[in-house]
Design a protein around this motif. Structure first.
Motif, PDB file in Angstrom:
ATOM      1  N   THR A   1     -13.520  -0.662  -5.151  1.00 50.95           N
ATOM      2  CA  THR A   1     -12.340  -0.532  -4.308  1.00 50.95           C
ATOM      3  C   THR A   1     -11.156  -1.387  -4.340  1.00 50.95           C
ATOM      4  OG1 THR A   1     -13.377  -2.208  -2.797  1.00 50.95           O
ATOM      5  CG2 THR A   1     -14.028  -0.163  -2.427  1.00 50.95           C
TER       6      THR A   1
ATOM      7  N   LEU B   1      -5.953   2.976  -8.132  1.00 52.77           N
ATOM      8  CA  LEU B   1      -5.793   1.954  -7.048  1.00 52.77           C
ATOM      9  C   LEU B   1      -5.253   2.467  -5.652  1.00 52.77           C
ATOM     10  CD1 LEU B   1      -3.841  -0.633  -9.220  1.00 52.77           C
ATOM     11  CD2 LEU B   1      -6.480  -0.469  -8.690  1.00 52.77           C
ATOM     12  N   SER B   2      -4.856   4.133  -5.662  1.00 49.15           N
ATOM     13  CA  SER B   2      -4.106   4.457  -4.673  1.00 49.15           C
ATOM     14  C   SER B   2      -5.358   5.395  -3.802  1.00 49.15           C
ATOM     15  CB  SER B   2      -2.884   5.314  -4.929  1.00 49.15           C
ATOM     16  OG  SER B   2      -2.028   4.487  -5.483  1.00 49.15           O
TER      17      SER B   2
ATOM     18  N   LEU C   1       2.080   1.968  -3.482  1.00 51.74           N
ATOM     19  CA  LEU C   1       0.997   2.672  -4.273  1.00 51.74           C
ATOM     20  C   LEU C   1       0.693   4.148  -3.727  1.00 51.74           C
ATOM     21  CD1 LEU C   1      -1.505   0.066  -4.605  1.00 51.74           C
ATOM     22  CD2 LEU C   1      -0.483   1.023  -6.545  1.00 51.74           C
TER      23      LEU C   1
ATOM     24  N   GLY D   1     -10.562  -1.588   0.146  1.00 43.08           N
ATOM     25  CA  GLY D   1      -9.921  -3.048  -0.290  1.00 43.08           C
ATOM     26  C   GLY D   1      -9.298  -3.691   0.833  1.00 43.08           C
ATOM     27  N   HIS D   2      -8.996  -2.806   1.910  1.00 43.53           N
ATOM     28  CA  HIS D   2      -8.107  -3.570   2.908  1.00 43.53           C
ATOM     29  C   HIS D   2      -9.290  -4.225   3.924  1.00 43.53           C
ATOM     30  CE1 HIS D   2      -3.861  -3.361   2.809  1.00 43.53           C
ATOM     31  NE2 HIS D   2      -3.912  -2.052   2.322  1.00 43.53           N
TER      32      HIS D   2
ATOM     33  N   ASN E   1     -10.357   3.133  -2.401  1.00 50.52           N
ATOM     34  CA  ASN E   1      -9.687   1.814  -2.659  1.00 50.52           C
ATOM     35  C   ASN E   1      -8.881   1.336  -1.370  1.00 50.52           C
ATOM     36  OD1 ASN E   1     -10.189   3.731  -5.216  1.00 50.52           O
ATOM     37  ND2 ASN E   1      -9.813   1.690  -5.969  1.00 50.52           N
ATOM     38  N   LEU E   2      -7.965   2.232  -0.929  1.00 50.44           N
ATOM     39  CA  LEU E   2      -7.219   1.926   0.396  1.00 50.44           C
ATOM     40  C   LEU E   2      -7.980   1.239   1.318  1.00 50.44           C
ATOM     41  CD1 LEU E   2      -4.335   1.998   1.811  1.00 50.44           C
ATOM     42  CD2 LEU E   2      -5.091   4.271   2.703  1.00 50.44           C
TER      43      LEU E   2
ATOM     44  N   HIS F   1      -7.644  -2.639  -4.825  1.00 52.70           N
ATOM     45  CA  HIS F   1      -6.503  -2.196  -4.231  1.00 52.70           C
ATOM     46  C   HIS F   1      -5.828  -3.278  -4.057  1.00 52.70           C
ATOM     47  CE1 HIS F   1      -3.855   0.570  -1.756  1.00 52.70           C
ATOM     48  NE2 HIS F   1      -3.829  -0.337  -0.810  1.00 52.70           N
TER      49      HIS F   1
ATOM     50  N   SER G   1       1.009  -1.175   0.035  1.00 51.15           N
ATOM     51  CA  SER G   1      -0.027   0.024  -0.014  1.00 51.15           C
ATOM     52  C   SER G   1       0.870   1.188   0.118  1.00 51.15           C
ATOM     53  CB  SER G   1      -1.012   0.124   1.221  1.00 51.15           C
ATOM     54  OG  SER G   1      -1.843  -1.059   1.167  1.00 51.15           O
TER      55      SER G   1
END
Length: 186
Positions: free
Chosen positions: A125, A77-78, A68, A86-87, A82-83, A127, A65
């Motif tokens: 999202t 993606l950053s 990115l 996504g997580h 998304n961060l 990532h 991460s």
């Protein structure tokens, strides 16, 4: 058949020249952001766990991460959506797969990553480090497994928020508008 194989392998040769090297200022800001992001997560880990060998906050996917967020802050993606999304989604999926599907680890690993990718696509999202987060939830230590869904909140959501806060500060210190962060929130 030969013609189809030639066409197939011909697609793999690449059609463009590689991009030029990043400017030194971009490299410098990327390094500062990555150092501070991972450093603050590490410091939090030290204050929470007295035994410094317990590095539960230092989740490997945070390193990806950082690449990115600080290396390509303008990438789709950053972005914060998304961060964080996504997580959190991937950690939830990884924990659920591990706890409720009675299959062997190789199948659970593949299933957790696959489901994470599909869900991140549907929720916009995506990532890539989220795939690693899902995998860590499956193959991680007994400490991670003992956390259960708490793994989603801490270390995952907490660490992602720390990385986000550092990205907001560092990326916007640059005078280069191509570094300013974020492009969008949600």
């Amino acid at each position: 058949m030969r013609r189809h194989l030639y066409g197939y392998f011909n697609r793999m040769r690449g059609l463009e020249a590689p991009p030029s090297r990043a400017h030194m200022s971009h490299v410098m800001w990327s390094g500062i952001g990555a150092f501070l992001g991972i450093y603050f997560i590490s410091v939090l880990n030290q204050y929470i766990f007295e035994n410094t060998s317990d590095s539960i906050f230092l989740v490997g996917s945070f390193g990806a991460s950082a690449v990115l967020l600080y290396g390509v802050p303008q990438s789709e993606l950053s972005q914060p959506r998304n961060l964080i999304g996504g997580h959190i989604l991937s950690a939830s999926i990884g924990i659920t797969v591990y706890q409720y599907i009675p299959l062997e680890t190789p199948v659970l690993s593949a299933l957790a990553v696959t489901l994470s990718i599909v869900v991140m696509h549907f929720t916009r999202t995506l990532h890539p480090p989220g795939g690693a987060t899902a995998l860590i939830a499956v193959i991680g230590s007994s400490q991670i497994h003992a956390l259960g869904y708490m793994f989603v909140l801490t270390p995952i959501a907490t660490g992602a928020l720390i990385l986000l806060m550092i990205a907001l500060v560092v990326n916007n210190m640059s005078s280069n508008p191509k570094r300013h962060y974020p492009r969008y929130w949600w």
